[in-house]
Design a protein around this motif. Structure first.
Motif, PDB file in Angstrom:
ATOM      1  N   LEU A 137       0.827  -1.200   0.000  1.00  0.00           N
ATOM      2  CA  LEU A 137       0.000   0.000   0.000  1.00  0.00           C
ATOM      3  C   LEU A 137       0.866   1.256   0.000  1.00  0.00           C
ATOM      4  O   LEU A 137       1.963   1.280   0.569  1.00  0.00           O
ATOM      5  CB  LEU A 137      -0.904   0.024   1.230  1.00  0.00           C
TER       6      LEU A 137
ATOM      7  N   THR B 279      -2.536   5.506   2.289  1.00  0.00           N
ATOM      8  CA  THR B 279      -3.573   4.487   2.486  1.00  0.00           C
ATOM      9  C   THR B 279      -3.223   3.574   3.650  1.00  0.00           C
ATOM     10  O   THR B 279      -4.089   3.211   4.453  1.00  0.00           O
ATOM     11  CB  THR B 279      -3.771   3.664   1.200  1.00  0.00           C
TER      12      THR B 279
ATOM     13  N   GLU C  35      -1.666  -7.005  -4.828  1.00  0.00           N
ATOM     14  CA  GLU C  35      -2.560  -5.848  -4.811  1.00  0.00           C
ATOM     15  C   GLU C  35      -3.986  -6.312  -4.540  1.00  0.00           C
ATOM     16  O   GLU C  35      -4.434  -7.331  -5.074  1.00  0.00           O
ATOM     17  CB  GLU C  35      -2.533  -5.109  -6.156  1.00  0.00           C
TER      18      GLU C  35
ATOM     19  N   ARG D 213      -6.396   1.023  -2.047  1.00  0.00           N
ATOM     20  CA  ARG D 213      -6.185   2.462  -2.255  1.00  0.00           C
ATOM     21  C   ARG D 213      -7.412   3.123  -2.872  1.00  0.00           C
ATOM     22  O   ARG D 213      -7.551   4.351  -2.842  1.00  0.00           O
ATOM     23  CB  ARG D 213      -4.965   2.693  -3.134  1.00  0.00           C
TER      24      ARG D 213
END
Length: 706
Positions: free
Chosen positions: A81, A85, A327, A331
């Motif tokens: 991140l 975030t 991921e 975000r």
């Protein structure tokens, strides 16, 4: 900190703070105070430790979560991140950790189980998100297709394709301003999920100088990822039914030093392996081996071949985007809160990863959005249909390549209901078109929609999927049919009632109850037909996948297709329908639909008296393919474990004209005033008003000052 907590008449928290990080802390804290038990169950589910206090029934889930490496994946994703975030997520976790002791004192479940609140880590919200959605993409359906191909024949693998028993879906629609009374757009809908008590969605308001948003949070996750109204823009999602997880047939072997190798396109290569211990309340701990190949974690068959001389064995690994990319899309969450326009929502959604959703949005300037958001890897089409051999290079993912996410213009209105449509290029199986087509037809009926009128769409009980069975019932009494004897007078009376039925699954409808009884008898007979004998043996897979692998539910949800297509001959189908009519006619009169079609929410800690618990939950209208989607398993139980986990109407003309409701209430604490106070509204199809004027809210004093 300058945090203020207000409550409306429904106990819904409205939070105000000096900046987004303070606000995230406040969200975590108030969630822990209101829903400590729910949060701790979710934390344990995400890290595979629920059996330690809930017992042997949770061992299968804990084993799956550990083998799928959800917690480790969450750590990886958190570490990637961006700084802002990560700080925002940490603030939420800090708030949870501060509020948990107080919340646990209020929740009796902690004393009943002997559970002590644990500590949330910065990555825990990401793990909660993963565990909540890991089974959303239909991955277990590939196991089912494999069983059908192996046992019934390759030509029948698509026979049962439909919205399966474990799939979560939703209704959603956006109506443009030229179809509303106010001239401003309306975004509305309802997510269908397994109903849990406490509820899986939390109504909340998050306000600071940078933004002011009302919506539904997922307890344990900061922000409002699915449904929100920021005043100038509002958004909502449904499950796109995209396929973005793959299952690989692995060939594993033990090395001389006790390690594991896996056969890949380049031959045998080392796999990682280690042993973990699952603690089980009231039973011995269970040791499991956690293996990961170059494709992904081994989720089935990892417990084979423990001896060095056992040779090779077969297993199945799971490849899913967050494990590959590191991921998860978190975000996007603060970016959504800060959105002011449809363009802002659109840009934020470009970073979304999992699950893959259809996203709709509207803003006060007339902007409209209808698109897919999420990560779908580019790979061979066969990957989307079945388990594929790990040693064939053709089934590898194209490095970093994502399938394009489709979008469409909104002309008057746009509907999303998990059907084949906008997301069709990204999936293999979708929901039937019934809900989507019915919603579109209802929306076409007016050009002066108001927020209040949207309740008529939410609660529509027309059941289009009944048509094929009703046609078979009609044929059952026609001359020249296959059966050697005519229907009895009692069966003819049942037939006449069904043919005169309005096809509405209302809770108080005795004819809907009659239809359900006949349907159930047909499902049981079709499932018992010799043509499906090969599928009746349980599949040799872990218990966590069994809801997708049982023949009965598969027949129940694919009945429309099976009545006209498949290995059961038409003459046998005709006899099955006749026999079902006779069975129902010869028994007691079936009660109204809502007498047997009762709400059956999942509770992590079931009540001690199951019969008393069942009796206290209310009867429901609707059915699986109604807009009022309340799913049971026809032929096996009328109890409904899946329904609208929330309903919302976001009005872009005036946010205070917006409406929302959840099945239970704002509080997760049994016995409190707001624990189940929205249930009567939810049952009647009504919604509570969204209140945003701070003067109409009650400021909550620190609890020590109460």
């Amino acid at each position: 900190m300058s945090v203020e907590v207000y409550r409306d008449n429904w106990g819904i928290p409205h939070l105000r703070a000096a900046d987004p990080d303070e606000l995230s802390f406040a969200q975590g804290r108030v969630t822990a105070v209101d829903r400590a038990w729910q949060l701790e169950v979710e934390r344990h589910r995400a890290q595979g430790t629920t059996a330690s206090f809930l017992g042997t029934g949770e061992t299968a889930w804990d084993t799956f979560v550990r083998r799928a490496r959800l917690a480790d994946t969450a750590r990886r994703c958190f570490d990637r991140l961006d700084t802002a975030t990560a700080r925002w997520v940490r603030a939420y976790v800090d708030g949870i950790n501060e509020g948990l002791p107080e919340g646990a004192r209020r929740a009796s479940e902690f004393a009943r189980t002997g559970l002590t609140p644990g500590r949330w880590e910065p990555w825990t919200p990401l793990a909660v998100w993963l565990s909540t959605h890991i089974l959303f993409a239909g991955m277990p359906t590939k196991l089912w297709r494999e069983e059908v191909a192996r046992r019934l024949g390759e030509e029948w693998t698509g026979l049962f394709a439909t919205d399966g028993p474990g799939t979560a879906g939703s209704n959603g629609w956006v109506v443009s301003g030229d179809r509303t009374a106010s001239g401003a757009a309306i975004v509305a809908g309802d997510p269908h999920r397994f109903i849990e008590a406490p509820g899986v969605y939390q109504q909340i308001r998050l306000a600071c100088p940078e933004f002011d948003v009302v919506g539904f949070a997922v307890p344990g996750v900061p922000g409002l990822p699915h449904f929100g109204h920021a005043g100038r823009v509002a958004w909502a999602i449904t499950n796109a039914m995209a396929d973005y997880q793959d299952l690989y047939r692995e060939r594993l072997r033990r090395t001389a030093d006790g390690g594991v190798e896996a056969l890949g396109p380049e031959g045998w290569r080392p796999a990682t392996a280690h042993v973990e211990t699952v603690e089980v309340a009231g039973a011995d701990p269970v040791e499991i081996e956690v293996i990961e190949t170059a494709r992904g974690p081994v989720i089935i068959g990892a417990d084979r071949g423990s001896d060095a001389d056992s040779g090779s064995w077969d297993a199945i690994s799971l490849r899913y985007p967050p494990r590959v990319t590191g991921e998860l899309g978190f975000r996007v969450l603060p970016a959504l809160l800060a959105a002011r326009t449809v363009a802002d929502v659109d840009r934020a959604a470009d970073g979304w990863i999992e699950p893959v959703n259809v996203l709709q949005a509207a803003d006060v300037d007339g902007g409209l959005l209808h698109r897919v958001a999420g990560y779908v890897p580019v790979r061979d089409r066969a990957n989307s249909l079945r388990t594929v051999p790990a040693w064939e290079a053709a089934h590898a993912w194209q490095d970093g390549a994502q399938a394009p996410t489709p979008r469409a213009d909104v002309e008057g209105h746009a509907v999303m209901a998990n059907a084949r449509g906008l997301a069709a290029p990204l999936g293999a199986e979708f929901a039937p078109r019934h809900r989507a087509e019915r919603i579109a037809a209802l929306l076409d009926g007016s050009k002066t929609w108001t927020p209040e009128a949207m309740a008529t769409v939410h609660t529509d009980t027309d059941n289009p999927s009944a048509a094929p069975l009703l046609e078979a019932v009609r044929a059952a009494g026609a001359p020249g049919e296959h059966a050697p004897a005519p229907l009895s007078p009692a069966a003819l009376a049942v037939r006449a009632r069904l043919l005169g039925w309005d096809r509405r699954m209302d809770a108080d409808s005795v004819d809907a109850g009659l239809y359900a009884a006949v349907r159930g008898a047909v499902v049981r007979r079709v499932a018992g037909h010799p043509a499906f004998a090969a599928l009746r043996e349980p599949a040799p897979h872990p218990a966590v996948f069994q809801p997708w692998l049982a023949l009965g539910p598969r027949v129940a949800f694919a009945l429309e297709t099976l009545l006209t297509t498949g290995p059961v001959p038409a003459a046998d189908i005709a006899e099955i329908v006749r026999a079902a009519l006779e069975e129902v006619a010869s028994g007691e009169e079936p009660p109204a639909w809502g007498v047997t079609h009762r709400l059956a929410p999942w509770q992590a800690l079931p009540d001690p008296d199951p019969e008393a618990t069942d009796a206290r939950w209310p009867g429901l209208g609707g059915d699986h393919d109604c807009v009022l989607s309340t799913s049971s398993v026809p032929g096996f139980t009328d109890r409904s474990g899946r329904a609208s986990a929330a309903r919302y109407v976001w009005d872009l003309a005036d946010r205070d004209n917006s409406l929302w409701v959840v099945p239970f209430g704002a509080s997760g604490v049994a016995g409190e005033a707001h624990h189940h106070d929205q249930l009567p509204l939810w049952l009647r199809g009504e919604l509570a008003p969204v209140t945003t004027d701070w003067h109409h809210l009650t400021k909550e004093l620190p609890r020590d000052d109460h």
